[in-house]
Design an enzyme around this catalytic site. Sequence first.
Site, PDB file in Angstrom:
ATOM      1  N   CYS A  92       0.816  -1.056   0.061  1.00 21.41           N
ATOM      2  CA  CYS A  92      -0.075  -0.086   0.030  1.00 21.41           C
ATOM      3  C   CYS A  92       0.884   1.324  -0.119  1.00 21.41           C
ATOM      4  O   CYS A  92       1.654   1.382   0.884  1.00 21.41           O
ATOM      5  CB  CYS A  92      -0.776   0.051   1.206  1.00 21.41           C
ATOM      6  SG  CYS A  92      -1.893   1.505   1.305  1.00 21.41           S
ATOM      7  N   CYS A 136      -3.390   0.405   9.058  1.00 24.98           N
ATOM      8  CA  CYS A 136      -2.596  -0.949   9.165  1.00 24.98           C
ATOM      9  C   CYS A 136      -1.407  -0.636   9.763  1.00 24.98           C
ATOM     10  O   CYS A 136      -0.735   0.542   9.604  1.00 24.98           O
ATOM     11  CB  CYS A 136      -2.545  -1.630   7.564  1.00 24.98           C
ATOM     12  SG  CYS A 136      -3.924  -1.862   6.935  1.00 24.98           S
ATOM     13  N   CYS A 164      -8.068   1.179  -1.238  1.00 20.34           N
ATOM     14  CA  CYS A 164      -7.457   0.630   0.149  1.00 20.34           C
ATOM     15  C   CYS A 164      -7.382  -0.897  -0.268  1.00 20.34           C
ATOM     16  O   CYS A 164      -8.347  -1.602  -0.393  1.00 20.34           O
ATOM     17  CB  CYS A 164      -8.113   0.799   1.207  1.00 20.34           C
ATOM     18  SG  CYS A 164      -7.701  -0.122   2.609  1.00 20.34           S
ATOM     19  N   CYS A 207     -10.934  -8.713  21.941  1.00 19.17           N
ATOM     20  CA  CYS A 207     -10.222  -8.052  20.924  1.00 19.17           C
ATOM     21  C   CYS A 207      -8.955  -7.533  21.404  1.00 19.17           C
ATOM     22  O   CYS A 207      -8.383  -6.447  20.785  1.00 19.17           O
ATOM     23  CB  CYS A 207     -11.028  -7.214  20.002  1.00 19.17           C
ATOM     24  SG  CYS A 207     -11.919  -5.968  20.972  1.00 19.17           S
TER      25      CYS A 207
END
Length: 461
Positions: A80, A89, A167, A416
């Site tokens: 990217c 990211c 993206c 998470c």
Amino acid sequence: MKGPEHAEELRVGDKIVVTIKRLGINGEGVGYYRRKAVFIDGVLPDEVVKAKVTHIEPKFIKADPQFIEKKSAHRIEPPCPVFGICGGCQIQHINYEGQLRGKENIILEAFSRYAGIEDLKMKPMIGMDHPWGYRNKAQLQLGEKNGQLIAGLYSANSHEIVDITGCPIQHPKVNEAVQKVKEALELLHIPIYKERTNTGLVRTIIVRYGFQSGHIQVTLVTVSDKLPKQDQLIKAIRLGIPEVTGISMNINPKNTSLIFGDRTILLWGEEAMEESLSDLEFNLSPRAFFQLNPEQTVKLYESVRVAAGLTGKETVVDAYCGTGTIGLWLAPYAKEVRGIESIPEAVEDAKENAVRNNRNNVTFYTGQAEELLPRWVKQGYTPDVIIADPPRTGLDNRFLDAVVRTKPKRFVYVSCNPSTLAKDSKVLLDAGYSIEWVQPVDMFPQTAHVECCTLFVKKDK
């Protein structure tokens, strides 16, 4: 190069050489200098890095990499062009094998540090065959740069929008739809909101794609309900995106970090979009929550089902249940499921989802799990299994106390955040539970986030 002999002698600007031992919770490299932790962005385990000290605290140091003297075999060129700038990211510069290994080590380190467990029973990470193009939703701020309309995310600690058109972790259909909406807005000269001058209209584009249904939902967040050239805009979006099933406008006039306002107007088509997870079907309104990676969500929920160990006779509480997806997934295998959620709109969605899927043994309640659970126990209701899927901050202490007092045979913790998971585990372990296993699932490849399903079982006295 020889640095100061003691970490306490370090000053901002000093150069040090550090061997990176592991990834940190945010994807940074973690090493040690004279036994003091050093955090360095953009570097990998096993790399030897020359770095410049930027920040010093009593317990840790932050530094910027200057030169990598020894590179990791897992280092790759990130695909990217805005990696490291947009902030979405954190670990695209690590090959996928290295990412999975790094995330497993993040979990092991958290349990060692916060729960004192050195021999964690952890199953191998469930990764993706194709760890790109997995996100089913984009929520992008609009702005202008060099006279061009851009859609993207705010870069870290700033109000500069980084354009992320195309993206690579968004599904290609999401990227295509965002591009078509941008083209329609530009073609019709519809004013884009400018925060500095508080002028313009359209703030945000939100596109959601149904992996199973193939449907696309478009929502524009605006500062007022006066949309110029509305009919022409709808026509342009429909022509550009044949799969679109609904176009909505959400009005948010407030100067706030929250994306959505309170009012949503349907401009064209269906208000809700159809989507499914395995055999479960959902109607998703523009503001409804739905998992961003459906492929991995199915694997996570199957791990929860295995952990729950249901035979059809058990009563289950699904705490922090959101729109009810986990409870609905488990319902065919349980006697009864009760879901608890504090957000009333989510509870309404959950109830509608239950009716839509003929899950007649599920009931959803609005309230705080830490208040409802003790009340039910006093009334004689003692669930066999409790499942919790809390936000990143972890479980409320009162809820943990309620679980300990309720003494379910099985407690399934979906987390998470490995750090808060490990801290909360300590409470359960001290209360007579044991960890049977932890199943990590890579829900968000290319990022430092990792999801865990952990099974706690009440030990027999």
